[in-house]
Design a protein around this motif. Structure first.
Motif, PDB file in Angstrom:
ATOM      1  N   UNK A  11       6.348  29.049  45.766  1.00  0.00           N
ATOM      2  CA  UNK A  11       5.879  29.728  46.974  1.00  0.00           C
ATOM      3  C   UNK A  11       6.326  28.945  48.209  1.00  0.00           C
ATOM      4  N   UNK A  12       5.861  29.364  49.376  1.00  0.00           N
ATOM      5  CA  UNK A  12       6.262  28.710  50.633  1.00  0.00           C
ATOM      6  C   UNK A  12       5.795  27.262  50.723  1.00  0.00           C
ATOM      7  N   UNK A  13       4.791  26.895  49.952  1.00  0.00           N
ATOM      8  CA  UNK A  13       4.285  25.525  49.940  1.00  0.00           C
ATOM      9  C   UNK A  13       4.929  24.678  48.845  1.00  0.00           C
ATOM     10  N   UNK A  14       5.875  25.255  48.097  1.00  0.00           N
ATOM     11  CA  UNK A  14       6.564  24.516  47.046  1.00  0.00           C
ATOM     12  C   UNK A  14       5.837  24.475  45.721  1.00  0.00           C
ATOM     13  N   UNK A  15       4.791  25.287  45.582  1.00  0.00           N
ATOM     14  CA  UNK A  15       4.038  25.308  44.318  1.00  0.00           C
ATOM     15  C   UNK A  15       4.687  26.266  43.337  1.00  0.00           C
TER      16      UNK A  15
END
Length: 105
Positions: A11-15
């Motif tokens: 996702x946008x947070x790198x998760x």
């Protein structure tokens, strides 16, 4: 391969997908409904049955799962295959055994 692309999407947070599942499991109140807990378990099973890539982040995230989900993960055939592939590699196994030996001394 399209399957690997989907399984390794972040996702946008790198998760990663498994990381988001872990976040949901950790943020779930202990008194949450049994249906919600069963849904998390089902999502994990579906994810693991689709042969996720065996990255270091994947293995670290698996170790961080709550006990109920960790049990679900380690009995999964695909996870067992990943772990077996990692164990049979000589050099990393040697380092692990050497580390264990040093801890015992």
């Amino acid at each position: 391969n399209k399957r690997i692309m989907i399984m390794s999407t972040v996702d946008n947070n790198g998760r990663s997908v498994i990381g988001m599942l872990l976040d949901q499991a950790k943020n779930m109140p202990a008194n949450d409904s049994l249906d919600a807990q069963n849904n998390l378990s089902k999502y994990l099973t579906v994810y693991l049955n689709h042969h996720p890539p065996a990255t270091t982040d994947f293995l670290i995230t698996l170790q961080s799962l709550p006990d109920e989900l960790l049990h679900e993960a380690v009995v999964n055939v695909n996870v067992q295959e990943i772990l077996n592939q990692k164990i049979v590699r000589r050099f990393p196994t040697f380092i692990l055994l050497l580390d264990s030996y040093m801890l015992l001394m």
